[in-house]
Scaffold this active site. Structure first.
Site: not given
Length: 400
Positions: A314, A145, A120, A210, A208, A35, A310
């Site tokens: 992407d 999530r 999500h 990040h 998450d 990505n 994951h």
């Protein structure tokens, strides 16, 4: 191998696909999408890897992996390992097609009936996020999530403007977002409190970070969320310093997950061996393919660490299919991320995997069970797109 071609297409976002054909007429596909840096891998495959494949035995998967990894003086890194992953996926696809079996059968068969996935739910406010979480629960998701906008910040990475779809690479030059750790830390506990009050305790809740916190900040957040029993906290702090997770472990019992940007087993060796994480999130496309991801999973299994690959958009449907075959076959599977692709992407990549009642299955077609419609792919030319960049409110770059 007779030919190896790289196909770049953008049905809503950019994907890089490798298609290998054998002398017998069998074809296999592999995902090589990185990505925001897609053309780097496309060039590496076209200019450096594809010429090495012509004439090689497509069934010698392990030898080809070792040849591409050890035969290059400059090893590892996201570009090289994504390229190797594409070759590896395509060769497993070919071998399973030759056997007339879905890939998971060649990986030892199924360890479970289906694969638990999470969706999500996000919004600009806690109320919007909880409303989205309800929608996911109504669709049958057993794991969700939660990501919400941070009060006082104009935008937040990880928060989508549309239900079910999210593409963070959003501009021809990087969007710059402002970040405040203090404001963020104040916002997460109310989100989880509201989620438990609304959804109850039978839905797994994930979050998450990040990579945006220091270890001590991550420990504080994990401790704040302990009463709400999060399934995991993802990417709490940058993992280049694997030992940093020791400090987080000292301060919280909230489960930890990390690894979507990892490229090899060496990126997570200490994390796994010292039991500093609970879930390893390395992905098929960025961690050297199915062959190498199986090594990571085997190491993790020795130390009670489970997989949680994951699975955002992407990754193309090729990687999603490969991940599901992997998930079905490994004994220490934990959970699989699942973000739906757009209808345009699904049309370019017809696939056999399916979703039902909060779980997925790769299907029973021989091989990966996914292909690329090259005619349709050609109608969607590459469009440069970058991931956002974060700055602190004083204008400086964040130190992660």
């Amino acid at each position: 191998m007779k030919s190896a071609r790289v196909i770049v297409t953008c049905p809503g976002r950019n994907f890089v696909t490798l298609k290998i054909e054998t002398e017998d007429g069998l074809t296999g596909v592999g995902d090589a999408t990185l990505n925001g840096r897609e053309l780097s891998v496309a060039s590496y495959l076209t200019d450096h890897v594809a010429p090495l494949l012509i004439g090689r035995d497509a069934h010698r998967i392990e030898d080809t992996w070792q040849y591409l990894y050890k035969g290059a003086y400059w090893r590892r890194g996201p570009v090289g390992m994504s390229a190797i992953a594409a070759v590896d996926m395509a060769l497993w696809d070919i071998k399973a097609k030759a056997a007339g079996l879905p890939l998971y059968q060649l990986l030892g068969g199924a360890c479970r009936d289906n694969v638990l996935v999470y969706g999500h739910a996000n919004g600009t406010t806690v109320e919007e996020t909880i409303a989205e979480a309800r929608r996911y629960a109504d669709l049958g998701y057993k794991a969700i999530r939660l990501q919400s906008g941070v009060p006082g910040l104009a935008s937040t990475y990880g928060v989508s403007k549309t239900f079910g779809y999210y593409e963070p690479a959003d501009a021809e030059l990087p969007t710059e977002n402002l970040w405040s750790t203090e404001k963020y830390l104040r916002s997460v506990e109310p989100l989880f409190k509201a989620a438990r009050e609304t959804l109850g305790w039978d839905v797994h809740l994930l979050h998450d970070i990040h990579h945006r916190l220091t270890p001590i900040e991550a420990g504080r957040l994990g401790k704040d969320l302990e009463p709400y029993r999060p399934f995991w906290l993802e990417d709490a702090t940058p993992a280049e310093d694997q030992a940093a997770f020791r400090l987080i472990r000292q301060h919280t019992t909230s489960p930890l997950a990390v690894g979507e940007i990892f490229n090899s087993i060496w990126d997570c060796k200490q994390l796994i061996e010292e039991r500093l994480i609970d879930y390893i999130r390395a992905t098929v496309v960025h961690a050297g393919g199915i062959t190498h991801l199986r090594r990571i999973a085997a190491l993790a299994d020795l130390y009670g660490v489970r997989t949680g690959c994951h699975g955002a958009t992407d990754l193309s449907p090729v990687s999603m299919a490969a991940a599901l075959h992997f998930d079905l076959s490994v004994p220490n599977f934990g959970i699989q991320e699942y973000m739906r692709h757009t209808s345009e992407t699904d049309a370019v990549f017809p696939h056999a995997y399916s979703f039902a009642d909060g779980t997925m299955h790769p299907g029973e077609q021989p091989g990966l069970g996914v292909d690329i419609d090259e005619t349709l792919a050609a109608e969607h030319p590459y469009s440069r797109a970058y991931l956002p960049v974060n700055r602190l409110e004083d204008g400086s770059m964040h130190n992660w």
